[in-house]
Motif scaffolding. Structure first.
Motif, PDB file in Angstrom:
ATOM      1  N   ASP A  79       0.806  -1.220   0.000  1.00 11.28           N
ATOM      2  CA  ASP A  79       0.000   0.000   0.000  1.00 11.28           C
ATOM      3  C   ASP A  79       0.843   1.276   0.000  1.00 11.28           C
ATOM      4  N   PHE A  82       0.208   3.558  -5.063  1.00 16.28           N
ATOM      5  CA  PHE A  82      -0.973   3.010  -5.730  1.00 16.28           C
ATOM      6  C   PHE A  82      -0.988   3.398  -7.196  1.00 16.28           C
ATOM      7  N   ASN A  99      -3.415  -1.236  -5.274  1.00 14.63           N
ATOM      8  CA  ASN A  99      -2.097  -1.140  -4.662  1.00 14.63           C
ATOM      9  C   ASN A  99      -1.067  -1.929  -5.495  1.00 14.63           C
ATOM     10  N   LYS A 105      -8.662  -0.992  -4.126  1.00 10.98           N
ATOM     11  CA  LYS A 105      -8.944  -0.171  -2.962  1.00 10.98           C
ATOM     12  C   LYS A 105     -10.304   0.492  -3.119  1.00 10.98           C
ATOM     13  N   GLN A 106     -10.556   1.005  -4.308  1.00 12.03           N
ATOM     14  CA  GLN A 106     -11.902   1.482  -4.621  1.00 12.03           C
ATOM     15  C   GLN A 106     -12.097   1.340  -6.128  1.00 12.03           C
TER      16      GLN A 106
END
Lengths: 401, 401
Positions: A79, A82, A99, A105-106
DNA sequence: ATCACTTTATAAAGTCATTGGAAAAATAAA
DNA sequence: TTTATTTTTCCAATGACTTTATAAAGTGAT
C-alpha cells in the motif's frame, strides 16, 4: 536514444532487485537479501532505508537468531504506492485504485450508453478518470494510470490504432491523458493485458510462455512470450479468431476462408440454433425466448445450456472441436507451458474446458505437450483492472537484464 | 542468480553502445559518438582506446573540419576477433571461421556418412571441430564456437532435446564442447538461427518481428520476436509444418489432422506425381527417372519443374495454396513486418514466391498486411554458418536494455 | 597576417554508488 | 562472564562516469 550506463542505472537496477526479493521472500533480513542476491550488505542497507522512506517497505519485528544478533525483518508494503487502472469496453468504463499487488482499494463503473463512439467515448473516458481522481488522496504516491482497451493498440506509441465497434482510429490516448492529468500513463490491448495478469497474479507465476484464450460472444487471445506481452510489429498480434481451421470452409469478412471465429462466435451459435429449429428439433431456447427468434440472445443460449438443453450441448461440442484445432495450432507454433481458458462460454462449463484440454493434449505434437498445463482463469471479478495494473507494474518493476 | 548492478555493468554497456555506434555509423569521430549517444567525450575516448587495444576498432585518417580541429575518424575492424560457426545437418558438418561481420575466412565441409547417428555423430562433430581448430591461429582472439542443429534444441541449457533422423536425445552438446576445447560455446536450432541471420545480415535490419519460412523436402519456420529468437518454453516453437489447415484433412503421424506438412512436403509431392501418372497424364518426371518409379527423387521433380512440366507446375500451384493458408495464420497470430521465404522449392521459382505473396496479402487481415513485406533469402551459400554466427554475435554484442 | 572563435581530443578534478573492512549492536554458547 | 557469531552500519577506497580546464588544430573576419 538508447539508455546509457551510469551510476543511476545500477542504483535503479539494484533497488529493483532488492524490492523484488523482499516482495517474493519477505519478511526477510537485510543480511539474507545480500546473501541471496550477491549484493554487499552495505548496499542492501542503504537501498532498504530508501525503500522504507518511499513507503514501499517496512521493518517488521525481529526474526529468529541463528547464533548471533537477531535479524530485523523487512517486508513489502503493497500500500506504499498506488495506481489507477482503467478498462474500456463497449458497455462500460471501469476504473479502480489499486495497490502494488493489484488489490482493489476502490472501484467505480461508468456505464457507456449505446451509440457513444469515436471522439465522444474518448472524452467520456477522460472525464470519468477526472471524476475518479477526485476521490483519490495524495496523488504524489500514484505511480500512474494504466488503460486497457479492445482492438488494435500500439502500446509503444500509446495509440489506439483501430477499434471497429467504438469507431476509434489512431487515437493518441496516452498523450491526451498525460497532458490532462500530469500522471504517467500506459496503454495496452485488453486480451494481452489479461494474459500478463494471469501470469503475474494468477496461476502462471513460473510460465514464461503463456497463452490466454477467451471464448464468449467472440474469441480472443493474449500471448506472453519470454515473460512479457507479445504485441507483434504494429500491436496486432494474436488475432486467433482469424486463423484458418478449414481450408474448404466459409468465407469470412476478413478476406480469409474458414476462420475459427466463424465457427465458434455468437453468429455461428445463433445460426446453429436456427438450423436445429428448422429441422424440427426441440430446444429450451425457443421456450426461453418466448418463441420469438429475435429474442434469442447469448444469455438465453447460456441459460438453456445450463439447463441441459441437447441442441445447445451439441453446439458446444462443435465449438470444442473447432477451438481445439485452433489451440493445437497455437501450441505447435508457440510451445507455451501454460494455457489459460476464460470467457463466458467456458466459465461454469467444466465439460467444455475438459473437452478442449483432452483434444489438444491428444492432437498437439508430443514434444509440445510435455509439461503443458491447462487452467481456468483465476483473476475473479476485478480481472479487467487487475490486467491494467499488470501492464504498469510489469513496466515499472520488472527491470531484469 | 540474476545479474546485479555494478561498475563493470555500466562499462560493458557503454563499450557495447560505442562499438555498435562505430559499426553502424563509422567512420565516425569520437566527438560525434559522444553527441549521438549522450555519453561524455572523455568516456568515449577511453572506451575507444580500449576497443583499439582489443583490435576491434582502428583510427582511419582525419575527416573534414567543421570549423575547428579536424576529427580523427575511427572505424570498425571486423577482423579484430573471429568465431567458429558449425552447422550440423543430416548430410554434412559445415565448419567455418568467420569475422565479426559473419564473413567467412575459411570453411570446411565434413561429409556425414549414411547411418552415422546417435553418439557416433556427436563424436564426429567434436572430432571435426578439433580438426578445424588446427588450421586456426591465435585462439585468444576467438570469441567462441556456435553450433546450429535441426530438431528440438534447448538453447538455454545447451542440449539437443530431440532429433529423429540423427537419433539424438538429450545431448548436452555445449558442455561437451566447452570441456573439450575450452572455448565458450553456443547452440541453437537451425531455422531459428537462419531467421536471426536474415534479420542481422540479410534484408531484415529494421524488422523486429520477422518470420522465416522454408519450403523444400519439408517445411520449417524460424521466428524472431522483439528482436531475438523465439524458442518457446522448451525450445520447440515454430513447428509450422504441423499446423492444421484442413479440419477434414488426412491424419498425420504427429497425431493431428490436416497438417500443412502433409500437403507440401516431399511425400505429398511424390504421391501427387504417382496419382497424375496413374490417371494417364504425361510428365517429364517419368522420362527423367527412366520410367522407374523408385528413381523419382526431389531433384528429379525440381528438374522437371524447371523444364516447364505441367504436372509439376500443378503440384506447385497446390503447394502455394496450402502454404498461403499456413502463412496467413502465422501473419494473423504474429503480425510480423517481414516474411522471408527460402528453401529449395522457392529458390529459382519466382512464380511460387509471387503466388504465395499475393495470396497472403489478399487473405490476411487488413491491419496485419499494412507494411508487411516479402523477401527471398539473401544469405547466399554460407547461410548455415552465417546463421550460427548470428546466434553468437547477437548474444555477445546485443546488450541493449 | 593577426586575432577571435570553433571543434576535437585529452588531462585533471569532482561526483557518486558500489565494495571491503572494521566497528557496533545484539545474542547464543561455553 | 567470556567468547564466538550474526546482523547492521559507518567509513574509506575503488572505479567509471561527468564536468571543467587545457592543448591542439582548424575556420573566418578584420
Amino acid at each position: 536514444m538508447r539508455r546509457t550506463g551510469d551510476l543511476k542505472l545500477i542504483q535503479e537496477l539494484n533497488r529493483f532487485i532488492i524490492l523484488d526479493t523482499i516482495r517474493q521472500f519477505g519478511p526477510i533480513s537485510r543480511s539474507d537479501i545480500a546473501k541471496k542476491q550477491g549484493i554487499s550488505p552495505t548496499t542492501v542497507t542503504s537501498a532498504v532505508n530508501e525503500l522504507i522512506r518511499d513507503g514501499m517497505v517496512a521493518e517488521d519485528g525481529t526474526g529468529e537468531s541463528k547464533g548471533g544478533r537477531k535479524p530485523i525483518m523487512v517486508r513489502f508494503c503493497p500500500d506504499g504506492k498506488f495506481l489507477i487502472g482503467v478498462s474500456i469496453t463497449n458497455t462500460a468504463i471501469t476504473i479502480a485504485e489499486m495497490n502494488l499487488e493489484a488489490a482493489t482499494k476502490q472501484k467505480k463503473i461508468y456505464p457507456v450508453k449505446a451509440g457513444l463512439v469515436s471522439d465522444l467515448i474518448i472524452q467520456y473516458v477522460l472525464d470519468s478518470i477526472e471524476d475518479f481522481l477526485q476521490s483519490v488522496d495524495d496523488v504524489s504516491r500514484c505511480l500512474g494510470i494504466s488503460i486497457i482497451a479492445p482492438g488494435i493498440v500500439d502500446a509503444a506509441s500509446g495509440v489506439i490504432r483501430f477499434n471497429s465497434k467504438l469507431r476509434l482510429h489512431d487515437v493518441p490516448l496516452i498523450d491526451m491523458a498525460e497532458k490532462r492529468f500530469g500522471l504517467k500513463t500506459w496503454l495496452d490491448n485488453d486480451a494481452n493485458a489479461i494474459a500478463l495478469a494471469e501470469k503475474n497474479f494468477g496461476g502462471g507465476l513460473n510460465a514464461n510462455n503463456l497463452l490466454f484464450v477467451t471464448v464468449g460472444e467472440g474469441v480472443g487471445s493474449g500471448l506472453v512470450v519470454n515473460g512479457s506481452i507479445f504485441r507483434g510489429s504494429r500491436g496486432g498480434a494474436g488475432e486467433f479468431g482469424h486463423t484458418t481451421v478449414d481450408r474448404s470452409g466459409m468465407r469470412c469478412d476478413c478476406g480469409n476462408v474458414g476462420c475459427l471465429e466463424n465457427y465458434v462466435a455468437w453468429p455461428a451459435i445463433y445460426s446453429g440454433i436456427l438450423s436445429a429449429v428448422t429441422r424440427g428439433k426441440e430446444t429450451l431456447v425457443m421456450d426461453l425466448a418466448d418463441g420469438d427468434m429475435t429474442k434469442i440472445t447469448f444469455d438465453v443460449f447460456r441459460q438453456a445450456l445450463h439447463q441441459g438443453d441437447q441442441v445447445c450441448q451439441d453446439i458446444v461440442d462443435e465449438i470444442a472441436s473447432y477451438m481445439s484445432i485452433g489451440i493445437v495450432n497455437l501450441v505447435n507454433l508457440f510451445n507455451p507451458s501454460l494455457i489459460i481458458l476464460g470467457g463466458e462460454m467456458i466459465r461454469d462449463n467444466q465439460v467444455l474446458f475438459e473437452r478442449i484440454q483432452k483434444q489438444v493434449m491428444a492432437q498437439a505434437m508430443g514434444t509440445m505437450v510435455e509439461g503443458l498445463e491447462f487452467r481456468p482463469t483465476v483473476l475473479g471479478a476485478d480481472f479487467e483492472v487487475k490486467a491494467a495494473a499488470a501492464v504498469l507494474l510489469q513496466d515499472v518493476f520488472h527491470f531484469s537484464l
